[in-house]
Design a protein around this motif. Sequence first.
Motif, PDB file in Angstrom:
ATOM      1  N   THR A 132       0.971  -1.414  -0.009  1.00 22.07           N
ATOM      2  CA  THR A 132      -0.018  -0.451  -0.166  1.00 22.07           C
ATOM      3  C   THR A 132       0.860   1.233  -0.160  1.00 22.07           C
ATOM      4  O   THR A 132       0.542   2.274   0.177  1.00 22.07           O
ATOM      5  CB  THR A 132      -1.187  -0.282   1.356  1.00 22.07           C
ATOM      6  OG1 THR A 132      -0.059  -0.188   2.510  1.00 22.07           O
ATOM      7  CG2 THR A 132      -1.998  -1.652   0.678  1.00 22.07           C
ATOM      8  N   ARG A 133       2.279   1.244  -0.224  1.00 23.17           N
ATOM      9  CA  ARG A 133       3.242   2.266  -0.708  1.00 23.17           C
ATOM     10  C   ARG A 133       3.529   1.661  -1.131  1.00 23.17           C
ATOM     11  O   ARG A 133       3.814   1.181  -2.048  1.00 23.17           O
ATOM     12  CB  ARG A 133       3.813   2.858   1.136  1.00 23.17           C
ATOM     13  CG  ARG A 133       4.758   1.231   1.631  1.00 23.17           C
ATOM     14  CD  ARG A 133       4.945   1.680   3.030  1.00 23.17           C
ATOM     15  NE  ARG A 133       5.651   0.741   3.093  1.00 23.17           N
ATOM     16  CZ  ARG A 133       7.152   0.912   2.763  1.00 23.17           C
ATOM     17  NH1 ARG A 133       7.425   2.005   2.605  1.00 23.17           N
ATOM     18  NH2 ARG A 133       7.406  -0.492   3.576  1.00 23.17           N
ATOM     19  N   LYS A 134       4.853   2.625  -1.861  1.00 23.79           N
ATOM     20  CA  LYS A 134       5.805   3.060  -2.718  1.00 23.79           C
ATOM     21  C   LYS A 134       6.996   1.988  -2.492  1.00 23.79           C
ATOM     22  O   LYS A 134       7.442   1.630  -1.318  1.00 23.79           O
ATOM     23  CB  LYS A 134       6.742   4.134  -2.692  1.00 23.79           C
ATOM     24  CG  LYS A 134       7.941   4.191  -3.905  1.00 23.79           C
ATOM     25  CD  LYS A 134       8.974   5.584  -4.099  1.00 23.79           C
ATOM     26  CE  LYS A 134       9.872   5.521  -4.681  1.00 23.79           C
ATOM     27  NZ  LYS A 134       9.998   6.883  -5.058  1.00 23.79           N
ATOM     28  N   MET A 135       7.824   1.372  -3.166  1.00 23.66           N
ATOM     29  CA  MET A 135       8.300  -0.055  -2.678  1.00 23.66           C
ATOM     30  C   MET A 135       8.982  -0.124  -4.178  1.00 23.66           C
ATOM     31  O   MET A 135       8.821  -0.193  -5.315  1.00 23.66           O
ATOM     32  CB  MET A 135       7.502  -0.997  -2.696  1.00 23.66           C
ATOM     33  CG  MET A 135       8.458  -2.559  -2.532  1.00 23.66           C
ATOM     34  SD  MET A 135       7.242  -4.518  -2.644  1.00 23.66           S
ATOM     35  CE  MET A 135       7.291  -4.675  -4.267  1.00 23.66           C
ATOM     36  N   SER A 136      10.783  -0.439  -3.697  1.00 25.18           N
ATOM     37  CA  SER A 136      11.402  -0.756  -4.872  1.00 25.18           C
ATOM     38  C   SER A 136      12.627  -2.174  -4.493  1.00 25.18           C
ATOM     39  O   SER A 136      13.559  -2.250  -3.141  1.00 25.18           O
ATOM     40  CB  SER A 136      12.401   0.570  -4.432  1.00 25.18           C
ATOM     41  OG  SER A 136      13.419  -0.135  -5.267  1.00 25.18           O
ATOM     42  N   ILE A 137      12.188  -2.837  -5.430  1.00 29.26           N
ATOM     43  CA  ILE A 137      13.488  -4.620  -4.730  1.00 29.26           C
ATOM     44  C   ILE A 137      13.366  -4.823  -6.243  1.00 29.26           C
ATOM     45  O   ILE A 137      13.760  -4.099  -7.248  1.00 29.26           O
ATOM     46  CB  ILE A 137      11.542  -5.571  -4.452  1.00 29.26           C
ATOM     47  CG1 ILE A 137      10.720  -5.852  -5.261  1.00 29.26           C
ATOM     48  CG2 ILE A 137      11.532  -4.823  -3.311  1.00 29.26           C
ATOM     49  CD1 ILE A 137       9.941  -6.775  -4.750  1.00 29.26           C
ATOM     50  N   ALA A 138      14.234  -5.949  -5.999  1.00 28.55           N
ATOM     51  CA  ALA A 138      15.262  -6.330  -7.049  1.00 28.55           C
ATOM     52  C   ALA A 138      14.353  -7.700  -8.014  1.00 28.55           C
ATOM     53  O   ALA A 138      14.641  -7.011  -9.521  1.00 28.55           O
ATOM     54  CB  ALA A 138      16.232  -7.245  -6.214  1.00 28.55           C
ATOM     55  N   SER A 139      13.586  -8.197  -6.782  1.00 25.53           N
ATOM     56  CA  SER A 139      12.909  -9.720  -7.909  1.00 25.53           C
ATOM     57  C   SER A 139      11.675  -9.617  -7.254  1.00 25.53           C
ATOM     58  O   SER A 139      11.625 -10.099  -5.827  1.00 25.53           O
ATOM     59  CB  SER A 139      13.484  -9.896  -8.554  1.00 25.53           C
ATOM     60  OG  SER A 139      14.471 -11.052  -7.098  1.00 25.53           O
TER      61      SER A 139
END
Length: 155
Positions: free
Chosen positions: A36-43
């Motif tokens: 429910t919020r911005k997310m930045s992940i590798a895979s």
Amino acid sequence: MGTDNWMDGSANWDTEAAVPTSTSKVDVAEGDPKITRKMSIASLVDSATITFADPDNGVIASAISGGVDVSGQLLFDAGICQGGSSLKTGGPLTNSGTIDLGNRDLAATDTVQAAALDNTGTLDLVGGVTADREMQLDITGAAGVRARGRAVRRR
């Protein structure tokens, strides 16, 4: 770079910081987690159900630097979400499960972008009632829907 496993549907990660980071290889194997919020992940590997939803008409702008592999269910602004969100993957979007993108009540355009698409499952794109309320799927490279796969676009 270790793998972060979603432990249950209450947004618990097995990392000390309790949230994924841009170096996290996320594996959702159980539960029904909601982003429910911005997310930045590798895979992202999803064999359960994961939901990207804009709470209270907020906008989610998430990025996955690598690929997304769905054998479970991925929901992106499905249901009653208002739209205006985006999800960008730097790698392929591989689906052998179910991906539901958008809904008929979008008040703004949603966008999902992937470097490639390999769909042998069900891929539903549902947009709002006018062109300014679309659910856009932008494939920047190769795209394939195999004989077993199904892609449906609805308004």
